[in-house]
Design a protein around this motif. Structure first.
Motif, PDB file in Angstrom:
ATOM      1  N   SER A   6     -33.100   1.863  63.716  1.00 15.93           N
ATOM      2  CA  SER A   6     -32.141   2.538  62.838  1.00 15.93           C
ATOM      3  C   SER A   6     -31.418   3.640  63.592  1.00 15.93           C
ATOM      4  N   PHE A   7     -30.277   4.011  63.079  1.00 13.58           N
ATOM      5  CA  PHE A   7     -29.483   5.067  63.704  1.00 13.58           C
ATOM      6  C   PHE A   7     -29.035   6.051  62.634  1.00 13.58           C
ATOM      7  N   ASP A   8     -29.430   7.299  62.803  1.00 20.14           N
ATOM      8  CA  ASP A   8     -28.979   8.329  61.878  1.00 20.14           C
ATOM      9  C   ASP A   8     -27.684   8.970  62.376  1.00 20.14           C
ATOM     10  N   ILE A   9     -27.528   9.020  63.696  1.00 19.48           N
ATOM     11  CA  ILE A   9     -26.339   9.628  64.287  1.00 19.48           C
ATOM     12  C   ILE A   9     -25.651   8.599  65.172  1.00 19.48           C
ATOM     13  N   LEU A  10     -24.363   8.441  64.969  1.00 17.28           N
ATOM     14  CA  LEU A  10     -23.579   7.526  65.781  1.00 17.28           C
ATOM     15  C   LEU A  10     -23.154   8.256  67.051  1.00 17.28           C
ATOM     16  N   GLU A  11     -23.667   7.818  68.183  1.00 18.82           N
ATOM     17  CA  GLU A  11     -23.385   8.484  69.459  1.00 18.82           C
ATOM     18  C   GLU A  11     -22.068   7.985  70.045  1.00 18.82           C
ATOM     19  N   ALA A  12     -20.987   8.369  69.416  1.00 18.42           N
ATOM     20  CA  ALA A  12     -19.661   7.995  69.912  1.00 18.42           C
ATOM     21  C   ALA A  12     -18.677   9.084  69.508  1.00 18.42           C
ATOM     22  N   GLU A  13     -17.577   9.155  70.220  1.00 20.54           N
ATOM     23  CA  GLU A  13     -16.531  10.125  69.903  1.00 20.54           C
ATOM     24  C   GLU A  13     -15.375   9.423  69.221  1.00 20.54           C
ATOM     25  N   GLU A  14     -14.633  10.201  68.441  1.00 23.40           N
ATOM     26  CA  GLU A  14     -13.513   9.673  67.668  1.00 23.40           C
ATOM     27  C   GLU A  14     -12.511   8.938  68.567  1.00 23.40           C
ATOM     28  N   ASP A  15     -12.225   9.529  69.719  1.00 22.58           N
ATOM     29  CA  ASP A  15     -11.227   8.952  70.623  1.00 22.58           C
ATOM     30  C   ASP A  15     -11.683   7.636  71.244  1.00 22.58           C
ATOM     31  N   ASP A  16     -13.007   7.428  71.304  1.00 26.57           N
ATOM     32  CA  ASP A  16     -13.537   6.272  72.025  1.00 26.57           C
ATOM     33  C   ASP A  16     -13.983   5.124  71.125  1.00 26.57           C
ATOM     34  N   LEU A  17     -14.140   5.372  69.835  1.00 25.39           N
ATOM     35  CA  LEU A  17     -14.760   4.378  68.954  1.00 25.39           C
ATOM     36  C   LEU A  17     -14.081   3.014  69.022  1.00 25.39           C
ATOM     37  N   ALA A  18     -12.753   2.998  69.016  1.00 19.56           N
ATOM     38  CA  ALA A  18     -12.022   1.724  69.040  1.00 19.56           C
ATOM     39  C   ALA A  18     -12.357   0.897  70.279  1.00 19.56           C
ATOM     40  N   ASP A  19     -12.719   1.577  71.384  1.00 19.18           N
ATOM     41  CA  ASP A  19     -13.060   0.866  72.623  1.00 19.18           C
ATOM     42  C   ASP A  19     -14.324   0.042  72.473  1.00 19.18           C
ATOM     43  N   TYR A  20     -15.170   0.390  71.505  1.00 20.37           N
ATOM     44  CA  TYR A  20     -16.448  -0.296  71.330  1.00 20.37           C
ATOM     45  C   TYR A  20     -16.377  -1.437  70.317  1.00 20.37           C
ATOM     46  N   TYR A  21     -15.179  -1.691  69.797  1.00 26.63           N
ATOM     47  CA  TYR A  21     -14.916  -2.870  68.973  1.00 26.63           C
ATOM     48  C   TYR A  21     -13.976  -3.752  69.807  1.00 26.63           C
ATOM     49  N   PRO A  22     -14.492  -4.751  70.524  1.00 30.66           N
ATOM     50  CA  PRO A  22     -13.669  -5.526  71.460  1.00 30.66           C
ATOM     51  C   PRO A  22     -12.378  -6.075  70.862  1.00 30.66           C
ATOM     52  N   GLU A  23     -12.437  -6.530  69.594  1.00 27.51           N
ATOM     53  CA  GLU A  23     -11.235  -7.107  68.990  1.00 27.51           C
ATOM     54  C   GLU A  23     -10.182  -6.049  68.692  1.00 27.51           C
ATOM     55  N   ILE A  24     -10.606  -4.803  68.524  1.00 29.39           N
ATOM     56  CA  ILE A  24      -9.660  -3.694  68.341  1.00 29.39           C
ATOM     57  C   ILE A  24      -9.186  -3.192  69.706  1.00 29.39           C
ATOM     58  N   ALA A  25     -10.112  -3.105  70.643  1.00 31.96           N
ATOM     59  CA  ALA A  25      -9.775  -2.648  71.999  1.00 31.96           C
ATOM     60  C   ALA A  25      -8.729  -3.552  72.658  1.00 31.96           C
ATOM     61  N   ALA A  26      -8.670  -4.813  72.232  1.00 32.17           N
ATOM     62  CA  ALA A  26      -7.709  -5.761  72.801  1.00 32.17           C
ATOM     63  C   ALA A  26      -6.258  -5.322  72.565  1.00 32.17           C
ATOM     64  N   TYR A  27      -6.044  -4.449  71.582  1.00 33.26           N
ATOM     65  CA  TYR A  27      -4.682  -3.989  71.260  1.00 33.26           C
ATOM     66  C   TYR A  27      -4.389  -2.594  71.813  1.00 33.26           C
ATOM     67  N   LYS A  28      -5.267  -2.107  72.678  1.00 33.09           N
ATOM     68  CA  LYS A  28      -5.096  -0.775  73.248  1.00 33.09           C
ATOM     69  C   LYS A  28      -3.751  -0.656  73.976  1.00 33.09           C
ATOM     70  N   GLY A  29      -3.034   0.417  73.657  1.00 35.17           N
ATOM     71  CA  GLY A  29      -1.750   0.667  74.304  1.00 35.17           C
ATOM     72  C   GLY A  29      -0.582  -0.074  73.688  1.00 35.17           C
ATOM     73  N   GLN A  30      -0.843  -0.885  72.652  1.00 37.51           N
ATOM     74  CA  GLN A  30       0.236  -1.667  72.050  1.00 37.51           C
ATOM     75  C   GLN A  30       0.814  -1.031  70.782  1.00 37.51           C
ATOM     76  N   CYS A  31       0.113  -0.024  70.232  1.00 40.34           N
ATOM     77  CA  CYS A  31       0.607   0.633  69.013  1.00 40.34           C
ATOM     78  C   CYS A  31       1.783   1.556  69.346  1.00 40.34           C
ATOM     79  N   ARG A  32       2.536   1.924  68.338  1.00 39.36           N
ATOM     80  CA  ARG A  32       3.712   2.789  68.548  1.00 39.36           C
ATOM     81  C   ARG A  32       3.289   4.148  69.100  1.00 39.36           C
ATOM     82  N   PHE A  33       2.173   4.678  68.571  1.00 40.17           N
ATOM     83  CA  PHE A  33       1.707   5.995  69.012  1.00 40.17           C
ATOM     84  C   PHE A  33       0.481   5.856  69.909  1.00 40.17           C
ATOM     85  N   ASP A  34       0.477   6.617  71.004  1.00 41.38           N
ATOM     86  CA  ASP A  34      -0.633   6.551  71.955  1.00 41.38           C
ATOM     87  C   ASP A  34      -1.958   6.995  71.354  1.00 41.38           C
TER      88      ASP A  34
END
Length: 288
Positions: free
Chosen positions: A218-246
């Motif tokens: 179990s995990f009580d605390i998610l050991e990730a930062e707001e800026d990095d979370l998307a990188d840990y979802y491969p299907e979301i990370a695949a769109y990195k740099g493609q959004c209008r805003f960085d």
């Protein structure tokens, strides 16, 4: 002499070498440097005249965990039940995030498949099928065990997942010599009781190793930062740099390619909702 720590109990370590297994202790320098030896460590062993050993050095680790104390994990077998208990995808994804953070390949194992319809099982599979290997299994019938063995061949694998999903039962089928005590799901809480007692690693048929460990439940605390979370979802990370805003958080920003992919069914909504929930958890944590 080179070896692998396969078990640790009460300050003693059991090291598997080409010459056999030796009981050993670590040199005092480890304690002085604040280093705790772990099951899975590759070490250099010196055998003393009395037959015991002394661990002189450890090789560089691929990864390392304090609880449980294991090292050099190649793949996580993330087990969850199709039912009893009902899957909590946000929690399951926390295990996947931890795997991504530590350079570990996740393998999803859906246990207790005999408790749901084929249609329901396909729906659960569809959440992850395009992202990770998914194995359907039954600790009751042994279904899926051969597939698991093929996936972990030549690697060190650790089980992860919520309590009560059948990790111990599946481990017993893979490594019967572990002789793990299986628990039952509490009727009151619908959660499993912790059943394993110590840390050990076992060699499996066909090559590879499996950690037998009481951790990663179990995990009580998610050991990730707001800026990095998307990188840990491969299907979301695949769109990195493609959004209008960085600095797009993929919530409601205009020109967000992730939202577009969700709406068009290229990213599963359950995974996207999990991302949003975990993002919110990180934000709340930062407030306190």
């Amino acid at each position: 002499m080179k070896g692998l720590i396969i078990k640790g109990i009460g300050g003693f370590y059991y090291v598997k070498t080409a010459e056999g297994v030796y009981q050993a202790k670590g040199r005092g320098i480890f304690k002085k440097d604040g280093i705790t030896l772990a099951v899975g460590d590759n070490v250099d062993l010196e055998v003393l005249p009395d037959g015991d050993g002394v661990i002189n050095t450890i090789e560089e680790r691929k990864n390392h965990f304090i609880r449980p104390p294991i090292a050099n994990v190649d793949c996580f077998i993330v087990v969850f039940a199709a039912a009893k208990p009902k899957p909590n995808f946000t929690v399951i994804d926390k295990f996947l995030i931890m795997a991504e953070q530590n350079g570990i390949d996740p393998i999803l194992c859906i246990n207790k498949c005999d408790l749901v319809s084929e249609e329901d099982l396909k729906e659960i599979q569809s959440i992850y099928a395009s992202v990770y290997p998914v194995i359907t299994a039954s600790g009751k019938t042994g279904m899926g065990i051969d597939q698991l063995l093929r996936r972990i061949e030549g690697r060190k694998a650790a089980f992860a997942g919520p309590s009560g999903v059948g990790k111990s039962t599946i481990t017993n089928l893979i490594i019967p010599e572990a002789n793990m005590e299986t628990g039952t799901v509490s009727q009151k809480t619908d959660r499993g009781r912790h059943t394993t007692r110590h840390v050990e690693i076992f060699e499996v048929l066909g090559g590879g190793f499996v950690f037998d460990t009481p951790g990663f439940t179990s995990f009580d605390i998610l050991e990730a930062e707001e800026d990095d979370l998307a990188d840990y979802y491969p299907e979301i990370a695949a769109y990195k740099g493609q959004c209008r805003f960085d600095d797009c958080r993929h919530k409601s920003e205009p020109g967000c390619k992730v939202l577009e992919a969700v709406n068009e069914g290229r990213i599963h909504k359950v995974r996207y909702e999990s991302y949003l929930m975990n993002l919110e958890e990180i934000k709340k944590r930062k407030k306190y």
